[in-house]
Design a protein around this motif. Sequence first.
Motif, mmCIF file in Angstrom:
data_model
loop_
_atom_site.group_PDB
_atom_site.id
_atom_site.type_symbol
_atom_site.label_atom_id
_atom_site.label_comp_id
_atom_site.label_asym_id
_atom_site.label_seq_id
_atom_site.Cartn_x
_atom_site.Cartn_y
_atom_site.Cartn_z
ATOM 1 N N ASP A 132 -54.115 -13.539 -63.714
ATOM 2 C CA ASP A 132 -53.925 -12.840 -64.982
ATOM 3 C C ASP A 132 -53.500 -13.771 -66.100
ATOM 4 O OD1 ASP A 132 -54.647 -10.188 -64.446
ATOM 5 O OD2 ASP A 132 -52.759 -9.809 -63.412
ATOM 6 N N ALA A 133 -52.870 -14.896 -65.765
ATOM 7 C CA ALA A 133 -52.412 -15.833 -66.792
ATOM 8 C C ALA A 133 -53.489 -16.846 -67.169
ATOM 9 C CB ALA A 133 -51.168 -16.570 -66.311
ATOM 10 N N PHE A 134 -54.532 -16.930 -66.358
ATOM 11 C CA PHE A 134 -55.562 -17.959 -66.550
ATOM 12 C C PHE A 134 -54.904 -19.337 -66.709
ATOM 13 C CE2 PHE A 134 -57.711 -14.062 -67.688
ATOM 14 C CZ PHE A 134 -58.964 -14.210 -67.130
ATOM 15 N N ALA A 135 -53.829 -19.528 -65.954
ATOM 16 C CA ALA A 135 -53.044 -20.755 -66.093
ATOM 17 C C ALA A 135 -53.783 -21.972 -65.561
ATOM 18 C CB ALA A 135 -51.703 -20.598 -65.369
ATOM 19 N N ASN A 136 -54.581 -21.779 -64.524
ATOM 20 C CA ASN A 136 -55.256 -22.919 -63.895
ATOM 21 C C ASN A 136 -56.770 -22.889 -64.127
ATOM 22 O OD1 ASN A 136 -52.838 -23.966 -62.649
ATOM 23 N ND2 ASN A 136 -52.955 -22.193 -61.266
ATOM 24 N N ALA A 137 -57.173 -22.208 -65.199
ATOM 25 C CA ALA A 137 -58.608 -22.132 -65.502
ATOM 26 C C ALA A 137 -59.159 -23.528 -65.745
ATOM 27 C CB ALA A 137 -58.831 -21.249 -66.721
ATOM 28 N N ASP A 138 -60.229 -23.849 -65.036
ATOM 29 C CA ASP A 138 -60.831 -25.170 -65.138
ATOM 30 C C ASP A 138 -62.343 -25.010 -65.187
ATOM 31 O OD1 ASP A 138 -61.317 -27.889 -65.108
ATOM 32 O OD2 ASP A 138 -61.262 -28.019 -62.923
ATOM 33 N N PHE A 139 -62.942 -25.376 -66.297
ATOM 34 C CA PHE A 139 -64.380 -25.228 -66.434
ATOM 35 C C PHE A 139 -65.064 -26.398 -65.731
ATOM 36 C CE2 PHE A 139 -63.149 -22.940 -70.494
ATOM 37 C CZ PHE A 139 -63.260 -21.690 -69.904
ATOM 38 N N ALA A 140 -65.674 -26.124 -64.588
ATOM 39 C CA ALA A 140 -66.279 -27.160 -63.757
ATOM 40 C C ALA A 140 -67.319 -27.943 -64.543
ATOM 41 C CB ALA A 140 -66.910 -26.521 -62.518
ATOM 42 N N HIS A 176 -51.804 -12.749 -76.597
ATOM 43 C CA HIS A 176 -51.586 -14.090 -76.036
ATOM 44 C C HIS A 176 -52.792 -14.543 -75.212
ATOM 45 C CE1 HIS A 176 -49.735 -17.467 -73.955
ATOM 46 N NE2 HIS A 176 -50.143 -16.927 -72.812
ATOM 47 N N ILE A 177 -53.314 -13.664 -74.386
ATOM 48 C CA ILE A 177 -54.405 -14.079 -73.493
ATOM 49 C C ILE A 177 -55.691 -14.303 -74.275
ATOM 50 C CG2 ILE A 177 -55.516 -11.935 -72.732
ATOM 51 C CD1 ILE A 177 -54.189 -14.758 -70.472
ATOM 52 N N ILE A 178 -55.926 -13.507 -75.323
ATOM 53 C CA ILE A 178 -57.112 -13.725 -76.170
ATOM 54 C C ILE A 178 -57.027 -15.082 -76.853
ATOM 55 C CG2 ILE A 178 -58.287 -12.948 -78.272
ATOM 56 C CD1 ILE A 178 -57.652 -10.063 -77.385
ATOM 57 N N ALA A 179 -55.840 -15.400 -77.379
ATOM 58 C CA ALA A 179 -55.655 -16.709 -78.019
ATOM 59 C C ALA A 179 -55.839 -17.836 -77.009
ATOM 60 C CB ALA A 179 -54.272 -16.785 -78.658
ATOM 61 N N ARG A 180 -55.324 -17.636 -75.792
ATOM 62 C CA ARG A 180 -55.438 -18.684 -74.768
ATOM 63 C C ARG A 180 -56.892 -18.903 -74.365
ATOM 64 N NH1 ARG A 180 -53.761 -22.093 -71.377
ATOM 65 N NH2 ARG A 180 -54.409 -22.173 -69.197
ATOM 66 N N LEU A 181 -57.642 -17.841 -74.168
ATOM 67 C CA LEU A 181 -59.029 -17.986 -73.736
ATOM 68 C C LEU A 181 -59.888 -18.606 -74.839
ATOM 69 C CD1 LEU A 181 -59.501 -14.657 -71.763
ATOM 70 C CD2 LEU A 181 -59.086 -16.953 -70.867
ATOM 71 N N ASN A 182 -59.610 -18.252 -76.092
ATOM 72 C CA ASN A 182 -60.317 -18.912 -77.191
ATOM 73 C C ASN A 182 -59.999 -20.400 -77.222
ATOM 74 O OD1 ASN A 182 -62.013 -17.092 -78.780
ATOM 75 N ND2 ASN A 182 -60.145 -15.951 -79.234
ATOM 76 N N GLU A 183 -58.737 -20.730 -76.974
ATOM 77 C CA GLU A 183 -58.332 -22.137 -76.972
ATOM 78 C C GLU A 183 -58.964 -22.899 -75.804
ATOM 79 O OE1 GLU A 183 -54.220 -24.830 -76.736
ATOM 80 O OE2 GLU A 183 -54.136 -22.661 -76.551
ATOM 81 N N LEU A 184 -58.991 -22.273 -74.615
ATOM 82 C CA LEU A 184 -59.556 -22.929 -73.436
ATOM 83 C C LEU A 184 -61.016 -23.316 -73.642
ATOM 84 C CD1 LEU A 184 -58.174 -20.832 -70.432
ATOM 85 C CD2 LEU A 184 -57.842 -23.276 -70.802
ATOM 86 N N SER A 185 -61.735 -22.504 -74.385
ATOM 87 C CA SER A 185 -63.174 -22.733 -74.544
ATOM 88 C C SER A 185 -63.498 -23.885 -75.484
ATOM 89 C CB SER A 185 -63.840 -21.463 -75.077
ATOM 90 O OG SER A 185 -63.452 -21.228 -76.424
ATOM 91 N N GLN A 186 -62.523 -24.319 -76.273
ATOM 92 C CA GLN A 186 -62.813 -25.299 -77.317
ATOM 93 C C GLN A 186 -63.349 -26.620 -76.774
ATOM 94 O OE1 GLN A 186 -62.743 -24.655 -80.702
ATOM 95 N NE2 GLN A 186 -62.443 -22.585 -79.888
ATOM 96 N N ASN A 187 -62.878 -27.034 -75.615
ATOM 97 C CA ASN A 187 -63.260 -28.339 -75.086
ATOM 98 C C ASN A 187 -64.309 -28.262 -73.989
ATOM 99 O OD1 ASN A 187 -61.409 -29.739 -76.772
ATOM 100 N ND2 ASN A 187 -59.738 -29.189 -75.384
ATOM 101 N N ALA A 188 -64.837 -27.068 -73.736
ATOM 102 C CA ALA A 188 -65.864 -26.936 -72.699
ATOM 103 C C ALA A 188 -67.165 -27.569 -73.179
ATOM 104 C CB ALA A 188 -66.077 -25.472 -72.355
ATOM 105 N N VAL A 189 -67.766 -28.385 -72.339
ATOM 106 C CA VAL A 189 -69.024 -29.053 -72.702
ATOM 107 C C VAL A 189 -70.191 -28.078 -72.606
ATOM 108 C CG1 VAL A 189 -70.628 -30.888 -72.043
ATOM 109 C CG2 VAL A 189 -68.160 -31.317 -72.022
ATOM 110 N N LYS A 190 -70.166 -27.219 -71.615
ATOM 111 C CA LYS A 190 -71.254 -26.260 -71.419
ATOM 112 C C LYS A 190 -70.859 -24.897 -71.995
ATOM 113 C CE LYS A 190 -73.887 -29.220 -69.565
ATOM 114 N NZ LYS A 190 -74.344 -29.217 -68.183
ATOM 115 N N PRO A 191 -71.843 -24.017 -72.240
ATOM 116 C CA PRO A 191 -71.553 -22.735 -72.893
ATOM 117 C C PRO A 191 -70.551 -21.884 -72.114
ATOM 118 C CG PRO A 191 -73.920 -23.146 -72.812
ATOM 119 C CD PRO A 191 -73.275 -24.188 -71.957
ATOM 120 N N VAL A 192 -69.725 -21.161 -72.853
ATOM 121 C CA VAL A 192 -68.727 -20.268 -72.263
ATOM 122 C C VAL A 192 -68.969 -18.853 -72.774
ATOM 123 C CG1 VAL A 192 -66.289 -19.787 -71.902
ATOM 124 C CG2 VAL A 192 -67.053 -22.153 -72.211
#
Length: 535
Positions: A69-77, A99-115
């Motif tokens: 639920d925290a997406f704390a260890n989300a890692d885009f392979a 908080h989680i919407i902001a976190r998921l938007n932030e996580l996607s910023q550095n993904a090389v492939k589409p999210v």
Amino acid sequence: MDKLLEIHKLTSSQSLRRSDLIDRADAQARNLKIDVVRNHSFELVAATINSFLAVAGLKADFSYSDYDDAFANADFAADADAHIIWVDLERYDEKGRKHIIARLNELSQNAVKPVIVAPVGANFEAEDPLVKADFSSIMDHLGGKFFDERLASFTGTRCSPAACMEMSRLLGLCTIPAVILPGLKAIVVDLDNTLYKGVLGEDGAAGVILEPGHIALQQKLTELARQGFFVCIASKNEAEDVEKLFKVRGDFPLRPEHVTKFMVNWESKSSNIQSLEKFLNIHHSAMLFIDDNMGELFEVSNKLPDIKMLWASPDSASNARSVGVYPGLLKSKVSAEDVARSKDVQANEERRRLREQMSPEAYLRSLEIKISFQLNHPDQITRVSELSRKTNQFIFNYKRYSLAEVKAAAGNPSSCVMTVSMSDKLIDSGIIGCLVGHKHGDTLNVEDMFVSCRALGRGLDEVVVLGAIKCAADQLKCSKVQVAFQKGERNGPAADFVENNLKAQTAAASELQYTFPQGIVEISMPELDVKEQSY
């Protein structure tokens, strides 16, 4: 015929059976690796998704994160072709949801492939580069049957089996193909028993019937035209009758101004579509052809094997549903270039007429052409990514850049993203080309160069391409150029250009001598670190 019926069923049926779709995949389809990070189960969706992906020539293998639920260890392979964030927002209170919407938007910023973010339970405002799978129409259709709390402890998700199958359909037909494949560019549609019920030549303009499904289909085509798709009509009718039809029938949502080109004559549909290929300057693989006549569809498929096709069934409502989810017709954003696309192509007719009447130099001067080169412009990153993913004819290296990759290149002092914009007295075409390059020693390595099909054939290819290379080399202070090029199925125009102008630079790093033409076109280079601002 069987394939067309199957596609129609998969795109339009409201009574699909889950048992008919589970674990089906096209063995010949392109295989994708998709990484799923989640806080509830995705398996019910994954079980049927390959049946829908097959329409776009795709299939997928999924890897899953732990439930978190925290997406704390989300890692885009790094080895994934795309990522899906599968999130039930009902699991959070209002503060936690923000908080989680902001976190998921932030996580996607550095993904090389589409999210892709696929939210249920609450609204999710997705920021670039996140692509949102919008399930609101499914929720409206299913109503209280979208969720099934009774099964949640067994399935791992509150979403009902019916909801999971519809979300599988939307992801498989629309969202995943949209981030993986170049989009379609044109829809070619028949008239009789397709846009209305009846035969114009027999029933007359006042006698053809407009059912609610026909209205929905025309409304969808109008929407696509406004998004920048070429909507063309290919019909075996008298041109005068069709002209009268659109004058008399004010109840048609699709108006002549929404149609890029009418092909109304008694020629074969395939020959008319081939004429549209030349007029639009695109390959037929970027077209969707819609017709109620299986014979016409068969004739076109024999002559143009790469064209996409939809059968318009007697059930007009189902045809509107099919177009609404057909792969290649989903755009997450509409750019200024999209809006101008149809008018720009129509202006090419006037450009061709002028070109036939004048010398090359007089023709170019008459158009009052302006070309602008801009470096690393932050407002152009989205357009650069989009153009790289949709260009097929004039592209050097098929890099298909994500937003993150464009941002990284633009932010690297040893790299550059050089855009080319063009306008003339007829229309402002906006950004029509881009170069992505990197400095290595005294050499500019052109990683990719791509130019919109709309800009080809105007007699300015050298100015656009060699001019971009010159500007990039000057900016990075490089004395040599090396060009990366790979021959693809449809980039013949780019191959011809490279052979005639950049053959030495594809073989080894070497000098490139180019001078902008004097007094013919206006060249500007705002904000570039060069002495001359115009030529």
